[in-house]
Design a protein around this motif. Sequence first.
Motif, PDB file in Angstrom:
ATOM      1  N   GLU A 243       0.816  -1.216   0.000  1.00  0.00           N
ATOM      2  CA  GLU A 243       0.000   0.000   0.000  1.00  0.00           C
ATOM      3  C   GLU A 243       0.850   1.268   0.000  1.00  0.00           C
ATOM      4  OE1 GLU A 243      -3.209  -0.152  -0.619  1.00  0.00           O
ATOM      5  OE2 GLU A 243      -3.016  -2.337  -0.588  1.00  0.00           O
ATOM      6  N   GLU A 244       2.083   1.151   0.436  1.00  0.00           N
ATOM      7  CA  GLU A 244       2.982   2.307   0.506  1.00  0.00           C
ATOM      8  C   GLU A 244       3.651   2.622  -0.834  1.00  0.00           C
ATOM      9  OE1 GLU A 244       6.954   2.853   2.945  1.00  0.00           O
ATOM     10  OE2 GLU A 244       5.260   2.775   4.333  1.00  0.00           O
ATOM     11  N   LEU A 245       3.535   1.723  -1.793  1.00  0.00           N
ATOM     12  CA  LEU A 245       4.165   1.926  -3.098  1.00  0.00           C
ATOM     13  C   LEU A 245       3.458   3.017  -3.892  1.00  0.00           C
ATOM     14  CD1 LEU A 245       4.614  -1.798  -4.199  1.00  0.00           C
ATOM     15  CD2 LEU A 245       6.430  -0.230  -3.474  1.00  0.00           C
ATOM     16  N   PRO A 246       4.189   3.705  -4.774  1.00  0.00           N
ATOM     17  CA  PRO A 246       3.536   4.633  -5.698  1.00  0.00           C
ATOM     18  C   PRO A 246       2.522   3.862  -6.548  1.00  0.00           C
ATOM     19  CG  PRO A 246       5.931   4.886  -5.777  1.00  0.00           C
ATOM     20  CD  PRO A 246       5.644   3.680  -4.945  1.00  0.00           C
ATOM     21  N   PRO A 247       1.457   4.511  -7.008  1.00  0.00           N
ATOM     22  CA  PRO A 247       0.379   3.812  -7.730  1.00  0.00           C
ATOM     23  C   PRO A 247       0.838   2.932  -8.893  1.00  0.00           C
ATOM     24  CG  PRO A 247      -0.275   6.055  -7.249  1.00  0.00           C
ATOM     25  CD  PRO A 247       1.163   5.933  -6.834  1.00  0.00           C
ATOM     26  N   GLN A 248       1.727   3.426  -9.752  1.00  0.00           N
ATOM     27  CA  GLN A 248       2.166   2.634 -10.906  1.00  0.00           C
ATOM     28  C   GLN A 248       2.952   1.407 -10.461  1.00  0.00           C
ATOM     29  OE1 GLN A 248       1.194   2.859 -14.031  1.00  0.00           O
ATOM     30  NE2 GLN A 248       2.464   1.158 -14.690  1.00  0.00           N
ATOM     31  N   VAL A 249       3.743   1.538  -9.415  1.00  0.00           N
ATOM     32  CA  VAL A 249       4.528   0.406  -8.917  1.00  0.00           C
ATOM     33  C   VAL A 249       3.607  -0.591  -8.210  1.00  0.00           C
ATOM     34  CG1 VAL A 249       6.434  -0.304  -7.423  1.00  0.00           C
ATOM     35  CG2 VAL A 249       6.592   1.826  -8.718  1.00  0.00           C
ATOM     36  N   LYS A 250       2.636  -0.093  -7.498  1.00  0.00           N
ATOM     37  CA  LYS A 250       1.644  -0.959  -6.851  1.00  0.00           C
ATOM     38  C   LYS A 250       0.935  -1.801  -7.918  1.00  0.00           C
ATOM     39  CE  LYS A 250      -2.427  -0.707  -3.852  1.00  0.00           C
ATOM     40  NZ  LYS A 250      -3.317   0.214  -3.121  1.00  0.00           N
ATOM     41  N   PHE A 251       0.535  -1.174  -9.016  1.00  0.00           N
ATOM     42  CA  PHE A 251      -0.102  -1.891 -10.122  1.00  0.00           C
ATOM     43  C   PHE A 251       0.841  -2.956 -10.674  1.00  0.00           C
ATOM     44  CE2 PHE A 251      -0.843  -2.411 -14.679  1.00  0.00           C
ATOM     45  CZ  PHE A 251      -2.161  -2.851 -14.677  1.00  0.00           C
ATOM     46  N   LEU A 252       2.108  -2.596 -10.853  1.00  0.00           N
ATOM     47  CA  LEU A 252       3.101  -3.525 -11.384  1.00  0.00           C
ATOM     48  C   LEU A 252       3.266  -4.725 -10.451  1.00  0.00           C
ATOM     49  CD1 LEU A 252       5.037  -3.708 -13.839  1.00  0.00           C
ATOM     50  CD2 LEU A 252       6.799  -2.697 -12.368  1.00  0.00           C
ATOM     51  N   MET A 253       3.322  -4.473  -9.145  1.00  0.00           N
ATOM     52  CA  MET A 253       3.469  -5.570  -8.180  1.00  0.00           C
ATOM     53  C   MET A 253       2.231  -6.461  -8.186  1.00  0.00           C
ATOM     54  SD  MET A 253       5.648  -7.008  -6.180  1.00  0.00           S
ATOM     55  CE  MET A 253       6.900  -5.817  -5.677  1.00  0.00           C
ATOM     56  N   LYS A 254       1.073  -5.879  -8.350  1.00  0.00           N
ATOM     57  CA  LYS A 254      -0.163  -6.682  -8.414  1.00  0.00           C
ATOM     58  C   LYS A 254      -0.149  -7.570  -9.667  1.00  0.00           C
ATOM     59  CE  LYS A 254      -2.959  -4.512  -5.139  1.00  0.00           C
ATOM     60  NZ  LYS A 254      -3.354  -5.384  -4.066  1.00  0.00           N
ATOM     61  N   GLU A 255       0.402  -7.068 -10.749  1.00  0.00           N
ATOM     62  CA  GLU A 255       0.557  -7.885 -11.966  1.00  0.00           C
ATOM     63  C   GLU A 255       1.521  -9.043 -11.701  1.00  0.00           C
ATOM     64  OE1 GLU A 255      -0.927  -7.446 -15.279  1.00  0.00           O
ATOM     65  OE2 GLU A 255      -2.288  -6.404 -13.901  1.00  0.00           O
ATOM     66  N   ALA A 256       2.593  -8.773 -10.965  1.00  0.00           N
ATOM     67  CA  ALA A 256       3.548  -9.830 -10.607  1.00  0.00           C
ATOM     68  C   ALA A 256       2.876 -10.880  -9.725  1.00  0.00           C
ATOM     69  CB  ALA A 256       4.760  -9.229  -9.902  1.00  0.00           C
ATOM     70  N   GLN A 257       2.044 -10.434  -8.793  1.00  0.00           N
ATOM     71  CA  GLN A 257       1.331 -11.374  -7.930  1.00  0.00           C
ATOM     72  C   GLN A 257       0.365 -12.246  -8.732  1.00  0.00           C
ATOM     73  OE1 GLN A 257      -0.224  -8.462  -5.150  1.00  0.00           O
ATOM     74  NE2 GLN A 257       1.291  -9.047  -3.600  1.00  0.00           N
ATOM     75  N   ALA A 258      -0.329 -11.651  -9.683  1.00  0.00           N
ATOM     76  CA  ALA A 258      -1.291 -12.410 -10.486  1.00  0.00           C
ATOM     77  C   ALA A 258      -0.587 -13.481 -11.316  1.00  0.00           C
ATOM     78  CB  ALA A 258      -2.088 -11.460 -11.380  1.00  0.00           C
ATOM     79  N   ILE A 259       0.524 -13.141 -11.951  1.00  0.00           N
ATOM     80  CA  ILE A 259       1.226 -14.123 -12.781  1.00  0.00           C
ATOM     81  C   ILE A 259       1.940 -15.146 -11.902  1.00  0.00           C
ATOM     82  CG2 ILE A 259       3.422 -12.895 -13.106  1.00  0.00           C
ATOM     83  CD1 ILE A 259       1.494 -14.760 -15.853  1.00  0.00           C
TER      84      ILE A 259
END
Length: 160
Positions: free
Chosen positions: A17-33
């Motif tokens: 939650e502390e990540l910048p929005p674009q990085v948070k999105f990127l990490m969520k993509e990493a979690q999904a894959i």
Amino acid sequence: MEERKITTSIQIFENIEELPPQVKFLMKEAQAIRDQAYAPYSKFKVGAAIQLEDDIIVTGSNQENAAYPSGLCAERTAIFYAGSQYPNKKVKAMAICVKSSSKVVTKPIAPCGACRQAIAEYEVKQDQPIEIYFMGEEGKIIKAKALLDLLPLAFDASFL
């Protein structure tokens, strides 16, 4: 004899939650894959998501094989795909996360040595740093401003 000290600097985020929005999105993509990884032997799933300069996202997960070492790590799966499908685009950032079926991983897990070397090749080729964010399944996230911060004295084509 000369002695030199090599230092690096990292940033630590307390949670996603502390990540910048674009990085948070990127990490969520990493979690999904990551959850699609093929890891029947190690039971250790890894996901990687890469953001290219034009904000295209490329993902990869680890792919194991009974004939070790025929598998491939998530980071190399993603970076090689980006290199083959988008050869002239620069990589801005990479997010990496893991999950184990034997325990909850709460410490950030950095790329292995082979992955660091592979990512370093692209960082040197594009002459621009690649931000690397990595975490366990939950908890803190580490950011390195460049892959070469994780692999000082890297081997590259200039030695050939």
